[in-house]
Design a protein around this motif. Structure first.
Motif, PDB file in Angstrom:
ATOM      1  N   ILE A  32       0.886  -1.310   0.080  1.00 10.37           N
ATOM      2  CA  ILE A  32      -0.136   0.159   0.022  1.00 10.37           C
ATOM      3  C   ILE A  32       0.913   1.332   0.175  1.00 10.37           C
ATOM      4  O   ILE A  32       1.742   1.332   0.725  1.00 10.37           O
ATOM      5  CB  ILE A  32      -0.925   0.025   1.089  1.00 10.37           C
ATOM      6  N   ALA A  33       0.485   2.165  -0.783  1.00 12.01           N
ATOM      7  CA  ALA A  33       1.397   3.562  -1.065  1.00 12.01           C
ATOM      8  C   ALA A  33       0.355   4.459  -1.039  1.00 12.01           C
ATOM      9  O   ALA A  33      -0.848   4.457  -1.705  1.00 12.01           O
ATOM     10  CB  ALA A  33       2.292   3.201  -1.957  1.00 12.01           C
ATOM     11  N   ARG A  41       3.682  10.864  -8.709  1.00 10.66           N
ATOM     12  CA  ARG A  41       4.063  10.134  -7.526  1.00 10.66           C
ATOM     13  C   ARG A  41       3.498   8.633  -7.706  1.00 10.66           C
ATOM     14  O   ARG A  41       3.906   7.614  -7.163  1.00 10.66           O
ATOM     15  CB  ARG A  41       3.633  10.770  -6.243  1.00 10.66           C
ATOM     16  N   ALA A  42       2.127   8.573  -7.997  1.00 15.93           N
ATOM     17  CA  ALA A  42       1.372   7.231  -8.304  1.00 15.93           C
ATOM     18  C   ALA A  42       1.992   6.344  -9.235  1.00 15.93           C
ATOM     19  O   ALA A  42       2.282   5.088  -9.172  1.00 15.93           O
ATOM     20  CB  ALA A  42       0.000   7.727  -8.735  1.00 15.93           C
ATOM     21  N   ALA A  43       2.531   6.919 -10.214  1.00 14.83           N
ATOM     22  CA  ALA A  43       3.492   6.134 -11.275  1.00 14.83           C
ATOM     23  C   ALA A  43       4.648   5.791 -10.752  1.00 14.83           C
ATOM     24  O   ALA A  43       4.926   4.375 -10.756  1.00 14.83           O
ATOM     25  CB  ALA A  43       3.804   7.053 -12.699  1.00 14.83           C
ATOM     26  N   ARG A  44       5.405   6.470  -9.833  1.00 14.77           N
ATOM     27  CA  ARG A  44       6.660   5.992  -9.323  1.00 14.77           C
ATOM     28  C   ARG A  44       6.268   4.910  -8.187  1.00 14.77           C
ATOM     29  O   ARG A  44       7.046   3.664  -8.177  1.00 14.77           O
ATOM     30  CB  ARG A  44       7.400   7.228  -8.481  1.00 14.77           C
ATOM     31  N   MET A 146      -0.811   5.348 -12.470  1.00 18.11           N
ATOM     32  CA  MET A 146      -0.893   4.126 -12.300  1.00 18.11           C
ATOM     33  C   MET A 146      -1.306   3.512 -13.842  1.00 18.11           C
ATOM     34  O   MET A 146      -0.295   2.280 -14.049  1.00 18.11           O
ATOM     35  CB  MET A 146      -1.687   3.637 -11.338  1.00 18.11           C
ATOM     36  N   ALA A 147      -2.226   3.750 -14.580  1.00 19.86           N
ATOM     37  CA  ALA A 147      -2.243   3.277 -15.899  1.00 19.86           C
ATOM     38  C   ALA A 147      -1.499   3.235 -16.640  1.00 19.86           C
ATOM     39  O   ALA A 147      -1.298   2.018 -17.668  1.00 19.86           O
ATOM     40  CB  ALA A 147      -3.772   3.808 -16.344  1.00 19.86           C
ATOM     41  N   SER A 148      -0.651   4.136 -16.574  1.00 20.74           N
ATOM     42  CA  SER A 148       0.364   4.316 -17.756  1.00 20.74           C
ATOM     43  C   SER A 148       1.757   3.307 -17.345  1.00 20.74           C
ATOM     44  O   SER A 148       2.092   2.598 -18.395  1.00 20.74           O
ATOM     45  CB  SER A 148       1.047   5.889 -17.793  1.00 20.74           C
TER      46      SER A 148
END
Length: 232
Positions: A32-33, A41-44, A146-148
């Motif tokens: 969980i993040a 940040r979501a992508a990282r 996140m989707a990417s």
């Protein structure tokens, strides 16, 4: 599927997941993040989850409504994620349909598009325009990050979002001070903004009620995702 990697925008959304997973065996415990309203940040964080070997990614939290028929607490299970007029990224359809079917006895649920934005969409007019451009039902600030990553790495993805501000309402300016970059709430910052904008108080009270309805639905959604739900 192996353990999941979950990314939320807010710390209190992540707390719903942590409450739902108490007692799960360690190999099944999701990572969980908290991205704090940042797609970057979501992508990282999604890449970190992927590097840890998760079998699927989940974007979990609240969203703004773009469809006028959506009410506070309604859940949108993402069918696709759209960002900035680009090609929509399709979600894992079988996963979305399975989760939606399990949620439907407990909550109002729709499967549909999610629009990703990099700054809040505040007014009904702006929400309406975004709905027309994107064809989406709801909007958030993390799912497109996140989707990417999921599309690039070929990882299954699920988006679960509960409506916290309907399309017909304006988000009070004072509310925009309420989230820190780490996803925690900043009530003193909101209060400070409210002192110079007392006209925002009625909208803040409505938003608090709407957000509470969204959080109740997220509590159920987390239970459905990780174990049996007990009802909205």
């Amino acid at each position: 599927m192996n353990r999941l990697g979950v990314v939320t925008g807010l710390a209190m959304e992540a707390a719903r997941v942590r409450a739902a997973i108490r007692g799960l065996p360690e190999p099944e415990t999701p990572l969980i993040a908290v991205a704090g309203g940042s797609a970057e940040r979501a992508a990282r964080l999604s890449r970190q989850h992927a590097a840890a070997g998760v079998g699927g990614l989940v974007s979990f939290g609240i969203a703004g409504g773009l469809d006028p028929s959506l009410l506070p607490g309604d859940i949108i299970v993402g069918a696709m994620v759209w960002h900035n007029s680009g090609q929509p990224i399709e979600m894992t359809a079988s996963w979305a349909q399975s989760i939606a079917a399990r949620l439907e006895p407990e909550c109002r649920v729709r499967i549909g598009g999610i629009a990703g934005v990099d700054s809040p969409v505040i007014s009904p007019a702006a929400k309406s325009a975004l709905a027309k451009r994107s064809g989406a039902l709801a909007v958030d600030m993390e799912s497109h990050g996140m989707a990417s990553v999921a599309a690039e790495l070929g990882i299954p993805i699920l988006v679960i979002r509960a409506i916290a501000d309907p399309s017909v309402r304006t988000i009070p300016v004072a509310a925009l001070a309420g989230m820190a970059p780490d996803g925690h709430r900043r009530p003193l910052a909101v209060l400070g903004r409210l002192l110079s904008r007392p006209q925002d108080l009625p909208g803040l009270i409505r938003l608090a009620g709407d957000s509470a309805a969204a959080m109740r639905s997220l509590t159920v959604a987390a239970k459905v995702l990780f174990r049996e739900a007990s009802g909205c």
